[in-house]
Design a protein around this motif. Structure first.
Motif, PDB file in Angstrom:
ATOM      1  N   THR A  22     -93.085  74.998  97.168  1.00  0.00           N
ATOM      2  CA  THR A  22     -93.551  74.685  98.522  1.00  0.00           C
ATOM      3  C   THR A  22     -93.903  73.207  98.970  1.00  0.00           C
ATOM      4  N   VAL A  23     -94.433  72.518  98.320  1.00  0.00           N
ATOM      5  CA  VAL A  23     -95.000  71.374  98.500  1.00  0.00           C
ATOM      6  C   VAL A  23     -93.618  70.619  98.430  1.00  0.00           C
ATOM      7  N   THR A  24     -92.754  70.639  97.516  1.00  0.00           N
ATOM      8  CA  THR A  24     -91.601  69.710  97.694  1.00  0.00           C
ATOM      9  C   THR A  24     -90.705  69.903  99.060  1.00  0.00           C
TER      10      THR A  24
ATOM     11  N   VAL B 240    -100.833  64.934  90.707  1.00  0.00           N
ATOM     12  CA  VAL B 240    -102.014  65.357  91.541  1.00  0.00           C
ATOM     13  C   VAL B 240    -103.085  64.455  91.769  1.00  0.00           C
ATOM     14  N   LEU B 241    -103.369  63.716  90.774  1.00  0.00           N
ATOM     15  CA  LEU B 241    -104.448  62.533  90.651  1.00  0.00           C
ATOM     16  C   LEU B 241    -103.947  61.595  91.807  1.00  0.00           C
ATOM     17  N   GLY B 242    -102.778  61.250  91.753  1.00  0.00           N
ATOM     18  CA  GLY B 242    -102.097  60.187  92.357  1.00  0.00           C
ATOM     19  C   GLY B 242    -102.346  60.545  93.843  1.00  0.00           C
ATOM     20  N   ILE B 243    -102.098  61.804  94.017  1.00  0.00           N
ATOM     21  CA  ILE B 243    -102.002  62.309  95.789  1.00  0.00           C
ATOM     22  C   ILE B 243    -103.634  62.167  96.197  1.00  0.00           C
TER      23      ILE B 243
ATOM     24  N   GLY C 218     -90.780  68.921  86.576  1.00  0.00           N
ATOM     25  CA  GLY C 218     -89.973  68.591  87.757  1.00  0.00           C
ATOM     26  C   GLY C 218     -90.572  68.552  89.088  1.00  0.00           C
ATOM     27  N   VAL C 219     -91.385  69.417  89.415  1.00  0.00           N
ATOM     28  CA  VAL C 219     -91.675  69.664  90.695  1.00  0.00           C
ATOM     29  C   VAL C 219     -92.551  68.311  91.121  1.00  0.00           C
ATOM     30  N   ALA C 220     -93.461  67.920  89.888  1.00  0.00           N
ATOM     31  CA  ALA C 220     -94.286  66.773  90.039  1.00  0.00           C
ATOM     32  C   ALA C 220     -93.488  65.584  90.252  1.00  0.00           C
ATOM     33  N   LEU C 221     -92.545  65.610  89.357  1.00  0.00           N
ATOM     34  CA  LEU C 221     -91.836  64.158  89.507  1.00  0.00           C
ATOM     35  C   LEU C 221     -91.079  64.067  90.951  1.00  0.00           C
ATOM     36  N   SER C 222     -90.477  65.179  91.385  1.00  0.00           N
ATOM     37  CA  SER C 222     -89.897  65.162  92.762  1.00  0.00           C
ATOM     38  C   SER C 222     -91.096  64.886  93.811  1.00  0.00           C
TER      39      SER C 222
END
Length: 405
Positions: free
Chosen positions: A27-29, A265-268, A338-342
């Motif tokens: 959903t976030v992507t 997550v920590l980056g955002i 994969g989601v996090a990388l995107s």
């Protein structure tokens, strides 16, 4: 319980919460399309009215992208909530079984943290749904931020209670933690859960105009974010030592890449805090500093992706648990990296390279790099549907829970 109900309850694994988490991540992507492609002057995020403005006056290609994004958000938010409800119901029944008692006395007790992890993601997904589909939401959004802080704080308390049960047991009773089974990053589930709570708590700092709300958001998200970092460092070091000694546990191989979503997550969280500090407290960060910060996070992610994929390939994990007939609920952990990388690529391209002036908005370099993020997203969509077909019966129950006739 009947024999059938008892079998289903006994066979359940909290790792199935990762199915909900993966759908929420997708959903976030799709929201990234709207975040970085749709104009939203004066706000840190796009809202329903911005999307309607695109449909009224925007280019046809942007309109098409908005339609795809809205459809993707709706579909995967539905799957996220559906899976979360099923998991909460299954967990309730699982608590009444001997398998649950055995889990609470083993290293696997930390898999229960997949519950608050998925719940925190669902709250994030619901906020995205509100921004995208609810007209006039921004007029009352300041009233929603305190409620969001309360919701994430409640999930954070849930997570800490579970962590306290686990650490209280293993740190006060010698010999109850199996070091030989610590040969993966499975024990980083608590850190991931705390990080997900922290990014949710940081959201008001990037969007609210109320100084008290921004301050509370900054302090609370810092607390949970710092806790996640400390837990990651301590457990990561001890787990890597165990892996060097015993090798990586085969079914837990995907956890080698859990560092990737933790970094995103920590980056955002950090970017949201930076915006709150800039607007509310006049603490400024340059575009170049943001670019280097994101580049460092992306470097860590790429290194752990390389490590994880290397080990999984050597262990023939994909042949058995993704493309084969073996089933492991931990396979859903493959979706998160994969989601996090995107998502991280979208931020690096837009908040890093483009904001620093290294590439032009919507130029050849921009779309060439964005294509990598889109490819990662498409691959994870395919993986989610593949795993759902592989694990779940037509009745919506994992096949390993369906008793033999």
């Amino acid at each position: 319980m009947t024999r059938s109900q008892k079998h289903v309850a006994e066979a359940y694994s909290p790792l199935y919460f990762l199915a909900s988490l993966g759908a929420g991540g997708l959903t976030v992507t799709f929201f990234m399309y709207l975040m970085f492609w749709v104009p939203h002057a004066g706000r840190t995020v796009p809202i329903f009215e911005d999307l309607m403005a695109v449909f009224a006056n925007g280019p046809i290609l942007l309109q098409a992208a908005v339609v795809v994004a809205m459809a993707g958000i709706a579909i995967f938010a539905f799957l996220n909530v559906k899976s979360l409800i099923w998991n909460l119901s299954s967990l309730s029944r699982f608590r009444k079984t001997k398998s649950y008692e055995a889990l609470r006395s083993s290293n696997g007790e930390t898999t229960l943290l997949a519950g608050p992890l998925a719940a925190a993601m669902t709250v994030n997904a619901m906020f995205i749904l509100g921004l995208v589909f609810v007209p006039g939401l921004w007029r009352v959004v300041e009233y929603l931020f305190p409620l969001a802080l309360i919701a994430f704080l409640a999930i954070g308390v849930w997570a800490f209670l579970l962590i306290g049960d686990f650490l209280g047991r293993v740190l006060t009773k010698g010999g109850v933690f199996d070091v030989t089974a610590h040969n993966s990053f499975a024990q980083l589930m608590p850190a991931f859960a705390l990080a997900m709570v922290s990014v949710g708590l940081a959201a008001p700092s990037a969007m609210s105009g109320n100084a008290l709300v921004v301050g509370a958001s900054l302090v609370l998200s810092t607390f949970f974010g710092t806790a996640a970092i400390l837990y990651t460092v301590v457990v990561g070091v001890t787990a890597f030592s165990s892996m060097l000694h015993y090798g990586t546990a085969r079914e837990a191989g995907p956890t080698l890449m859990v560092i990737v979503p933790i970094m995103t997550v920590l980056g955002i969280m950090s970017l949201r805090q930076s915006h709150g500090l800039h607007v509310g407290f006049e603490l400024h960060q340059t575009a170049g500093e943001t670019m280097i910060f994101l580049a460092r996070l992306l470097t860590v992610q790429v290194l752990f992706l390389m490590l994880g994929l290397l080990v999984l390939r050597r262990q023939d994990y994909f042949a058995d648990f993704v493309f084969g007939h073996k089933k492991s609920p931990g396979s859903y952990a493959l979706v998160c990296p994969g989601v996090a990388l995107s998502v991280m690529l979208h931020f690096f391209i837009n908040k890093g390279l483009e904001a620093a002036g290294l590439i032009g908005k919507f130029g050849i370099a921009y779309w060439s790099l964005t294509a990598i993020a889109l490819l990662a997203q498409i691959m994870m969509i395919a993986l989610v549907f593949r795993l759902n077909r592989q694990h779940f019966s037509a009745k919506g129950t994992p096949d390993n829970m369906v008793p033999a006739e």
